[in-house]
Design an enzyme around this catalytic site. Structure first.
Site, PDB file in Angstrom:
ATOM      1  N   ASP A  90      11.878   2.890  17.754  1.00 39.59           N
ATOM      2  CA  ASP A  90      12.540   1.811  18.300  1.00 39.59           C
ATOM      3  C   ASP A  90      14.069   2.438  18.121  1.00 39.59           C
ATOM      4  O   ASP A  90      14.215   3.634  18.146  1.00 39.59           O
ATOM      5  CB  ASP A  90      12.940   0.764  16.586  1.00 39.59           C
ATOM      6  CG  ASP A  90      12.957  -0.898  17.770  1.00 39.59           C
ATOM      7  OD1 ASP A  90      13.112  -0.543  19.008  1.00 39.59           O
ATOM      8  OD2 ASP A  90      13.680  -1.482  16.725  1.00 39.59           O
ATOM      9  N   ASP A 125      15.775  -2.080  25.005  1.00 40.13           N
ATOM     10  CA  ASP A 125      16.589  -3.503  25.329  1.00 40.13           C
ATOM     11  C   ASP A 125      16.919  -4.565  24.958  1.00 40.13           C
ATOM     12  O   ASP A 125      17.454  -3.953  23.826  1.00 40.13           O
ATOM     13  CB  ASP A 125      14.270  -4.373  25.982  1.00 40.13           C
ATOM     14  CG  ASP A 125      13.501  -4.557  24.317  1.00 40.13           C
ATOM     15  OD1 ASP A 125      14.317  -3.685  23.261  1.00 40.13           O
ATOM     16  OD2 ASP A 125      13.272  -5.516  23.566  1.00 40.13           O
ATOM     17  N   ALA A 199      11.724 -10.405  20.139  1.00 40.61           N
ATOM     18  CA  ALA A 199      12.646 -10.938  19.732  1.00 40.61           C
ATOM     19  C   ALA A 199      11.783 -12.062  18.611  1.00 40.61           C
ATOM     20  O   ALA A 199      11.832 -13.335  19.260  1.00 40.61           O
ATOM     21  CB  ALA A 199      13.774 -11.541  20.285  1.00 40.61           C
ATOM     22  N   CYS A 282      -4.783 -10.233  -6.929  1.00 44.16           N
ATOM     23  CA  CYS A 282      -4.983  -9.364  -5.650  1.00 44.16           C
ATOM     24  C   CYS A 282      -5.649  -8.003  -7.328  1.00 44.16           C
ATOM     25  O   CYS A 282      -4.906  -8.204  -8.088  1.00 44.16           O
ATOM     26  CB  CYS A 282      -4.074  -8.613  -5.733  1.00 44.16           C
ATOM     27  SG  CYS A 282      -4.017  -7.313  -4.468  1.00 44.16           S
ATOM     28  N   CYS A 284      -5.264  -4.897  -6.420  1.00 44.55           N
ATOM     29  CA  CYS A 284      -4.648  -3.315  -5.808  1.00 44.55           C
ATOM     30  C   CYS A 284      -4.597  -2.590  -6.812  1.00 44.55           C
ATOM     31  O   CYS A 284      -4.402  -2.393  -7.862  1.00 44.55           O
ATOM     32  CB  CYS A 284      -4.106  -4.022  -5.093  1.00 44.55           C
ATOM     33  SG  CYS A 284      -2.093  -3.880  -5.780  1.00 44.55           S
ATOM     34  N   CYS A 287      -1.258  -3.777  -8.632  1.00 48.85           N
ATOM     35  CA  CYS A 287      -2.144  -5.923  -9.482  1.00 48.85           C
ATOM     36  C   CYS A 287      -2.881  -5.487 -10.743  1.00 48.85           C
ATOM     37  O   CYS A 287      -2.740  -6.226 -11.600  1.00 48.85           O
ATOM     38  CB  CYS A 287      -2.957  -6.475  -8.389  1.00 48.85           C
ATOM     39  SG  CYS A 287      -1.178  -6.641  -7.120  1.00 48.85           S
TER      40      CYS A 287
HETATM   41 ZN   LIG Z   1      -2.134  -5.830  -5.167  1.00 46.69          ZN
END
Ligand SMILES: [Zn+2]
Length: 502
Positions: A90, A125, A199, A282, A284, A287
């Site tokens: 950016d 921009d 934006a 979750c 993952c 978790c």
């Molecule tokens: Zn998770």
């Protein structure tokens, strides 16, 4: 303008799975680009790559303004971040939006991005805020367009991809006009463009999803279908399916880190506060290894890192889910499921009604299934296309018996919610015969009404044919509407075996 940097392999709705070719390799799209701040030691870019990132985004302005500038110039951007995957940079526009000023010129930051070997370069921009007056939008547009033209000159014939941000605030006409201007510049140069819609963060932060949907669709109405589109600043997994279905290919997320530092836990249905979670939904690694209570008792920095990792896991998981839905052409079903997470998402998705023609142009004709999930399913192009096709098939008898599809009575034509009429020979085919939906008595009134309208149009077109209707009370509305339209060729007889009334 070159197009060989983006190849579409699968399509559904306006969404696509594709390959984005950059100097540092091919990225599968839709893709999520996690934001990396080179000045802040948080999750290392190499770790983010391991979590599933195929591409990252960082801020060249931050590098340029810090002691990292010389290292980046010397070793290159990729060595600086310690990864070999593509990196978008950016330009400082975000800082411009937040602080109102940046101490760098457009050409300066563009040449810097070129020098450090950015894969996707962004000019400086001007992000026009939501609800801006037309005068301000035009003023900003003039400057931004000039800067994008300068960028096209600098990157003419280069291998780097070049972003052409499209602004225009929340004004649909201005978004469209901006896209037209940007398209014109691209066509004049040998550049590899991507088109960020800019934006939108202030809109996403305030749940103004309808404005986001309108902005995307206005831009998509103008841009060539083959061009990659980036929804700049969209980093919440609850938006990915919708934005992809509207034709966005790239997302970027600072949210995974910002939310984590604020003890917020992302899910595809929204954001939860860690203090309010009793158990993680979750699986993952984060978790699975920790309970919410354990995380809460940790030192803040360590906790934020773990939450950020979860946020990335859940985000990448959703990106994969979306890609798979496109491959199996079930993106409508996925989106109609996701929009039920928030009333404003539901409202936003209903905006697509105004863009029927655009969606019709993109959405594939043949799919393997049609699952009705609610009244939003009635907005799918499959229904309108089917109705148009049916109207051109003339009846083969002077007198036709019309029954419910699952009635015991034999009919020459069947009535089906959503679609209207189905010929017996189409009963095995997509979409009307294939469609799965609740039975007539339990489906939404609007699905019945849509079907009746189709039937009445048919009867209107073939006025010399007599239609003897033998259906359940659920279809009572036929009589009333037929009389209203003065259709004397429809005779409604009550079906004898009217189970639905019990
Ligand atoms: Zn998770």
């Amino acid at each position: 303008m070159r197009k060989d940097h983006f190849e579409v392999t699968h399509r559904d709705v306006l969404g696509r799975v594709g390959k984005l070719r950059t100097p540092h390799g091919v990225v599968q799209t839709p893709a999520l680009m996690p934001v990396v701040n080179p000045n802040i030691e948080f999750i290392k870019p190499s770790e983010i790559k391991k979590l599933g990132a195929e591409i990252l985004i960082t801020n060249s302005y931050i590098i340029y303004r810090s002691k990292l500038r010389e290292i980046a110039k010397d070793k290159g951007l990729h060595k600086l971040l310690g990864v070999d995957i593509p990196i978008m940079t950016d330009s400082g526009s975000y800082q411009l939006m937040v602080y109102g000023d940046v101490e760098v010129k457009n050409s300066e930051i563009l040449n810097f991005q070129k020098e450090i070997g950015s894969d996707i370069v962004v000019p400086l921009d001007i992000p026009t805020p939501p609800d801006a007056e037309e005068e301000l939008i035009l003023e900003d547009m003039k400057i931004t367009i000039e800067r994008e033209r300068e960028a096209a000159e600098i990157f003419n014939g280069c291998e780097n991809l070049l972003a052409f941000p499209i602004q225009g605030s929340t004004n649909p006409k201005m978004r469209r006009m901006f896209a037209e201007e940007v398209k014109k510049i691209c066509e004049l140069y040998d550049v590899k463009p991507i088109f960020p819609i800019g934006a939108v963060v202030p809109l996403l932060d305030t749940y103004r999803f309808s404005d986001v949907v309108t902005s995307i669709l206005e831009v998509k109405s103008v841009l060539p279908p083959s061009c990659p589109v980036h929804l700049f600043g969209a980093g919440h997994p609850m938006m990915f399916s919708i934005a992809t279905a509207l034709g966005c290919d790239l997302f970027d997320s600072a949210a995974y880190a910002l939310y984590a530092k604020d003890d917020r836990y992302m899910t595809v249905r929204g954001t939860e506060k860690l203090e309010e979670i009793n158990e993680f939904p979750c699986s993952c690694p984060v978790c699975s290894d920790y309970t919410p209570r354990e995380l809460r008792s940790m030192e803040k920095k360590e906790r934020a890192k773990l939450l950020a990792k979860h946020n990335l896991y859940v985000s990448f998981q959703e990106v994969r889910t979306v890609r798979q839905a496109i491959r199996s052409k079930t993106l409508f079903e996925l989106v109609e499921n996701r929009i039920r997470a928030h009333p404003y998402l539901l409202e936003a998705w209903r905006q697509i009604r105004k863009y029927g023609k655009l969606i019709e142009t993109y959405d594939p004709n043949i799919k393997s299934r049609f699952f009705y999930t609610g009244i939003e399913s009635l907005m799918r192009p499959a229904i309108q296309r089917y109705m148009n096709k049916i109207l051109d098939i003339p009846p083969d008898k002077e007198e036709l018996v019309v029954t419910d599809m699952y009635s015991n009575l034999k009919g020459d034509l069947y009535l089906r919610p959503c679609f209207g009429i189905v010929f017996p020979e189409l009963i095995e085919s997509y979409p009307a015969g294939h469609a799965e939906m609740p039975e007539d008595g339990l489906i939404d009134d609007m699905a019945i009404k849509t079907a009746v309208n189709c039937f009445l149009k048919y009867a209107e077109k073939y006025k010399n044919i007599k239609f003897i209707v033998k259906v359940s009370n659920r279809w009572n509305i036929i009589k009333e509407l037929a009389e209203k339209r003065g259709l004397k060729n429809i005779v409604v007889e009550r079906e004898s075996n009217d189970e639905l009334q019990h």
